[in-house]
Design a protein around this motif. Sequence first.
Motif, mmCIF file in Angstrom:
data_model
loop_
_atom_site.group_PDB
_atom_site.id
_atom_site.type_symbol
_atom_site.label_atom_id
_atom_site.label_comp_id
_atom_site.label_asym_id
_atom_site.label_seq_id
_atom_site.Cartn_x
_atom_site.Cartn_y
_atom_site.Cartn_z
ATOM 1 N N ARG A 33 0.836 -1.212 0.000
ATOM 2 C CA ARG A 33 0.000 0.000 0.000
ATOM 3 C C ARG A 33 0.867 1.256 0.000
ATOM 4 N NH1 ARG A 33 -2.917 0.366 4.642
ATOM 5 N NH2 ARG A 33 -2.080 -1.579 5.442
ATOM 6 N N LEU A 36 2.213 1.677 -3.504
ATOM 7 C CA LEU A 36 1.128 2.124 -4.390
ATOM 8 C C LEU A 36 0.816 3.594 -4.186
ATOM 9 C CD1 LEU A 36 -1.295 1.884 -6.307
ATOM 10 C CD2 LEU A 36 -2.613 1.005 -4.354
ATOM 11 N N CYS A 49 -12.647 7.368 -6.687
ATOM 12 C CA CYS A 49 -12.001 6.052 -6.662
ATOM 13 C C CYS A 49 -13.027 4.927 -6.647
ATOM 14 C CB CYS A 49 -11.122 5.919 -5.421
ATOM 15 S SG CYS A 49 -9.820 7.130 -5.308
ATOM 16 N N ASP A 51 -13.076 0.916 -5.754
ATOM 17 C CA ASP A 51 -12.360 -0.184 -5.103
ATOM 18 C C ASP A 51 -13.162 -1.460 -5.324
ATOM 19 O OD1 ASP A 51 -10.825 -1.826 -3.491
ATOM 20 O OD2 ASP A 51 -11.268 -0.760 -1.629
ATOM 21 N N LEU A 59 -7.625 -0.524 0.681
ATOM 22 C CA LEU A 59 -7.234 0.412 -0.386
ATOM 23 C C LEU A 59 -8.166 1.617 -0.441
ATOM 24 C CD1 LEU A 59 -6.284 -2.132 -3.199
ATOM 25 C CD2 LEU A 59 -4.726 -0.761 -1.790
ATOM 26 N N PHE A 118 -9.092 0.377 -8.167
ATOM 27 C CA PHE A 118 -8.283 -0.622 -7.476
ATOM 28 C C PHE A 118 -8.938 -1.982 -7.689
ATOM 29 C CE2 PHE A 118 -8.076 3.183 -4.595
ATOM 30 C CZ PHE A 118 -6.787 3.577 -4.940
ATOM 31 N N ASP A 120 -8.355 -5.961 -6.729
ATOM 32 C CA ASP A 120 -7.651 -6.995 -5.978
ATOM 33 C C ASP A 120 -8.570 -8.211 -5.915
ATOM 34 O OD1 ASP A 120 -6.115 -8.517 -4.305
ATOM 35 O OD2 ASP A 120 -6.270 -7.191 -2.580
ATOM 36 N N TYR A 148 -4.988 0.161 -10.623
ATOM 37 C CA TYR A 148 -4.082 -0.679 -9.855
ATOM 38 C C TYR A 148 -4.655 -2.086 -9.829
ATOM 39 C CZ TYR A 148 -1.954 -2.848 -5.783
ATOM 40 O OH TYR A 148 -1.314 -3.718 -4.948
ATOM 41 N N TYR A 177 1.886 -6.810 -8.509
ATOM 42 C CA TYR A 177 1.011 -5.643 -8.543
ATOM 43 C C TYR A 177 1.479 -4.674 -9.607
ATOM 44 C CZ TYR A 177 4.384 -3.899 -4.965
ATOM 45 O OH TYR A 177 5.502 -3.538 -4.253
#
Length: 183
Positions: A33, A36, A49, A51, A59, A118, A120, A148, A177
């Motif tokens: 993190r 990033l 953003c 996520d 994040l 983001f 993940d 990301y 990443y």
Amino acid sequence: MANRIRIIGGQWRGRQILFEDAPGLRPTPSRIRETLFNWLQLDVAGSRCLDLYAGSGALGFEAASRGAKEVWQVENHPNACRWIRDNAGKLATSSINLVERDVSTFLQGPARAFDLAFLDPPFGRDLAGPTCELLETAGWLSVYAKIYVETESNRPLPVWPDGWRLLKAKTAGEVAYSLLQRC
């Protein structure tokens, strides 16, 4: 018993967010993190953003702490959603918006352009490539959005959508990443 992650920068620096273990939940470690958000240091304040596969919400909370205007966290695991809601309440923030829905279902809905995304996704399900493609084709990203993505380090990176440029990439243990940008 709840697990804890510390927010590493911004207005909530040092505050902890709590989360419960869940199958496949891998909160982004502090070291990753920090890297990033060093990469994004000039891009977060005032941004919108998204996520996806929010999990612990680490994040999104980190982005909100660093001045993101709006953070939308998309997660479908009920316990993870409960913890995200609880943590947002404890931080008394109105910048966190939680959507309790499967990511692919969410991305097939009405799109709004985000400056940062983001991703993940759970490992072992090859979700990164298709999710990136949906972000691009369905209009979820602003013109020069940064994206990301976390994937397994022992697997090849996904094929990125046309018009995306790889800015940075690293690995740490089992995690690869990458930071990309729409051009």
